[in-house]
Design an enzyme around this catalytic site. Structure first.
Site, PDB file in Angstrom:
ATOM      1  N   LYS A   1      -9.671  13.529 -19.870  1.00 54.40           N
ATOM      2  CA  LYS A   1      -8.955  12.570 -20.609  1.00 54.40           C
ATOM      3  C   LYS A   1      -7.837  12.302 -19.088  1.00 54.40           C
ATOM      4  O   LYS A   1      -7.069  11.166 -18.967  1.00 54.40           O
ATOM      5  CB  LYS A   1      -7.819  12.879 -21.932  1.00 54.40           C
ATOM      6  CG  LYS A   1      -8.578  12.404 -22.601  1.00 54.40           C
ATOM      7  CD  LYS A   1      -7.892  12.441 -24.567  1.00 54.40           C
ATOM      8  CE  LYS A   1      -8.492  13.377 -24.844  1.00 54.40           C
ATOM      9  NZ  LYS A   1      -7.335  13.075 -26.126  1.00 54.40           N
TER      10      LYS A   1
ATOM     11  N   ARG B   1     -21.396  20.121 -23.417  1.00 56.25           N
ATOM     12  CA  ARG B   1     -19.653  19.217 -23.567  1.00 56.25           C
ATOM     13  C   ARG B   1     -21.312  17.719 -22.308  1.00 56.25           C
ATOM     14  O   ARG B   1     -21.943  18.230 -22.166  1.00 56.25           O
ATOM     15  CB  ARG B   1     -19.005  18.746 -23.032  1.00 56.25           C
ATOM     16  CG  ARG B   1     -18.560  19.262 -21.327  1.00 56.25           C
ATOM     17  CD  ARG B   1     -17.452  19.226 -20.507  1.00 56.25           C
ATOM     18  NE  ARG B   1     -16.289  18.212 -20.931  1.00 56.25           N
ATOM     19  CZ  ARG B   1     -15.748  17.895 -20.473  1.00 56.25           C
ATOM     20  NH1 ARG B   1     -14.649  18.819 -20.630  1.00 56.25           N
ATOM     21  NH2 ARG B   1     -14.932  16.525 -20.264  1.00 56.25           N
TER      22      ARG B   1
ATOM     23  N   GLU C   1      -7.329  15.424 -29.634  1.00 65.13           N
ATOM     24  CA  GLU C   1      -6.130  14.955 -29.803  1.00 65.13           C
ATOM     25  C   GLU C   1      -5.530  13.755 -29.345  1.00 65.13           C
ATOM     26  O   GLU C   1      -5.995  13.165 -28.417  1.00 65.13           O
ATOM     27  CB  GLU C   1      -5.324  15.930 -28.564  1.00 65.13           C
ATOM     28  CG  GLU C   1      -3.638  15.919 -28.509  1.00 65.13           C
ATOM     29  CD  GLU C   1      -3.519  16.800 -27.060  1.00 65.13           C
ATOM     30  OE1 GLU C   1      -2.318  17.195 -26.592  1.00 65.13           O
ATOM     31  OE2 GLU C   1      -4.433  17.785 -26.344  1.00 65.13           O
TER      32      GLU C   1
END
Length: 554
Positions: free
Chosen positions: A270, A260, A36
């Site tokens: 983020k 992850r 994104e």
């Protein structure tokens, strides 16, 4: 496809290999990396980038770069450009670049299709009411009073939502699935919401935007992605991913999750990285202390080291935290092979060479990289007054101190053997300079009658250029800054994560290109800062020390 012996084995590669062998999708492999554009890429993204692009390469397939730009609130062209730059710097090229916003019209038509098939409806519950109706993990939800509204009415309302007839938040489009489902994501999730906000790419063409869950799987399907690889936080979203694809009857992309990448003394969210920027704990997304790829690039990390680190960490289904020292080890390994060597002094002590002519300047030859013969050599000025590190001299020292001491000899890197004959001090006893003699017959050769073990670096005082060096420590003082549930992670920001010093450098460092990392011999790896360093005011960032010194601090 690469030779199997050269390909790391993990459960995802095993799955892809089995699909190819079975002829699934005609043996075709299509992956994608779908960020994104609401921030800069960080080290966790690097793992996903390497996985998606490398698998495509290994199996003769392709990898797309797709921007999942469905939330215009924090998305921008700045992030779109930065992401592309980071991926190219990391060493990868995408087959094609895509945007979820490219598919807005198709997604809208699919939403109409789901309404008409009885699988979606327009809801008018408020946000708080919707949360209340949703239930909890231990209690089933209850249906919205609008859940059974006529199909024709929902179609009409949804079209009017697009036309802009209703206020933001007044209505949403929801999938009709199961309000008692044990997976909360399946309890009539929101597919569209009204949000009048300028989109970085499509402008004001839309006032309704699809949710991530209603966009991601269908975008994969439109691109005929064969292997949709996501991190584990999307595991609970997979049933919804599959439900939309099945109900729409479109290309069956398959989602698979992996753990992850998390690291010690670091945050990779983020949202939290943005908080660091907005609270001015760092100077920006590309601050060299940040775990962003742009920050690491500015600090002087080589892209190959990050790729090697990701390969070392590997792909598993088990969440874990990697020690940041492992990343730094990968950086040192790569830089040792490729970085040129230069000399610089941080804490200078002057030496006067008493038997060297006052005006004589000799160019001595220095090896650029002992690990790479092709790197060649450079010439270094040598003169009567030189500077060494203060810590490289002791008036009195034991036999294990092989650097310079009064009455003893040491070799100057790329130069001569010198002997300290006298120490000059001021009235307070502070050493002002050393008087040394040069053995003029020892340039790049050893004396025949004695052994001299120590080697130290130096620079010519009259030819040295001054530079600012920035030393970086851990950004957080705690190994796991997010682990304490009672305290905000920002409370653990290390106030001493950056410090500055002046370095006296050999003159060739003025020619080192911005962004190229070199080794300050016996000190560490340094890189000219791409933003702050100027021709007349050099600024170097310490990329990493020559060895892990952090363990000694803790």
């Amino acid at each position: 496809m690469s030779d199997a012996k050269d390909t790391p084995t993990d459960f995802i590669r095993q799955m892809v290999a089995a699909d190819v062998a079975a002829g699934k999708h005609d043996g075709r492999v299509q992956t994608r990396f779908p960020p994104e554009p609401n921030g800069y890429l960080q080290i966790g993204h690097a793992k996903a980038i390497c996985l998606n692009f490398e698998i495509a390469k290994e199996f003769g397939g392709q990898c797309n770069l797709r921007f999942d730009d469905t939330n215009p609130e924090k998305e921008s062209d700045e992030f779109v450009q930065a992401i592309q730059e980071d991926i190219k710097w990391l060493g990868y090229e995408w087959a094609k670049i895509c945007f979820a916003s490219d598919y807005f019209e198709q997604l809208y038509l699919w939403a109409i299709q789901l309404i008409e098939s009885g699988d979606a409806y327009v809801d008018e519950l408020s946000f708080d009411e919707m949360r209340e109706y949703r239930g909890s993990i231990s209690e089933p939800g209850k249906p919205s009073p609008y859940r059974e509204r006529p199909v024709e009415e929902s179609v009409d309302l949804f079209k009017r939502m697009r036309a802009g007839e209703f206020e933001d938040g007044a209505k949403v489009l929801r999938a009709k699935i199961d309000m008692a489902h044990p997976n909360m994501n399946m309890r009539d999730p929101v597919m569209y919401r009204i949000k009048r906000m300028h989109h970085h790419r499509v402008g004001d063409a839309w006032c309704i935007y699809p949710s991530y869950d209603f966009t991601h799987g269908q975008s994969d399907s439109l691109e005929e992605v064969t292997h949709s690889l996501c991190s584990l936080e999307f595991e609970d979203h997979r049933p919804l991913y599959d439900w939309f694809i099945e109900k729409l009857g479109i290309f069956p992309s398959k989602q698979t999750e992996f753990a992850r990448l998390n690291m010690t003394y670091t945050v990779v969210s983020k949202r939290k990285l943005r908080a660091l920027v907005e609270a001015n704990h760092v100077t920006g997304w590309d601050d060299p202390r940040m775990p962003t790829l742009s920050g690491m690039r500015r600090r002087g990390y080589p892209a190959a080291a990050i790729r090697n680190f990701c390969a070392t960490v590997g792909i598993t289904k088990v969440p874990s935290i990697s020690d940041i020292a492992l990343l730094e080890h990968a950086v040192r390994q790569e830089l040792n092979k490729v970085a040129v060597r230069r000399m610089a002094v941080l804490n200078p002590l002057e030496i006067e060479l008493t038997n060297w002519p006052e005006d004589k300047v000799l160019e001595v030859e220095g090896i650029n990289n002992p690990e790479d013969e092709a790197a060649g050599t450079r010439m270094i000025p040598f003169s009567k007054h030189i500077l060494i590190e203060q810590e490289d001299f002791r008036e009195v020292a034991n036999k294990k101190f092989f650097r310079l001491k009064l009455g003893h000899e040491v070799r100057l890197r790329n130069g001569y053997i010198i002997k300290c004959d006298e120490v000059i001090k001021d009235a307070d006893g502070t050493i002002q300079k050393l008087l040394c003699s040069v053995d003029l017959d020892t340039l790049n050769k050893n004396p025949e009658d004695r052994k001299v073990k120590g080697v130290i670096h130096w620079v010519s005082r009259d030819h040295a250029i001054q530079a600012t060096v920035r030393m970086f420590d851990r950004l957080f003082s705690e190994e796991k800054p997010e682990a304490d549930k009672e305290r905000e992670f920002l409370e653990f920001v290390n106030p001493d994560s950056v410090s500055e010093a002046t370095a006296y450098c050999e003159s060739s460092l003025a020619e080192l290109p911005r962004g190229e990392t070199c080794q300050f011999e016996r000190i560490g790896y340094f890189c000219p800062d791409t933003e702050l360093s100027k021709d007349d005011a050099l600024v170097f960032n310490r990329t990493v020390a020559l060895r892990d010194s952090w363990a000694k601090k803790v």
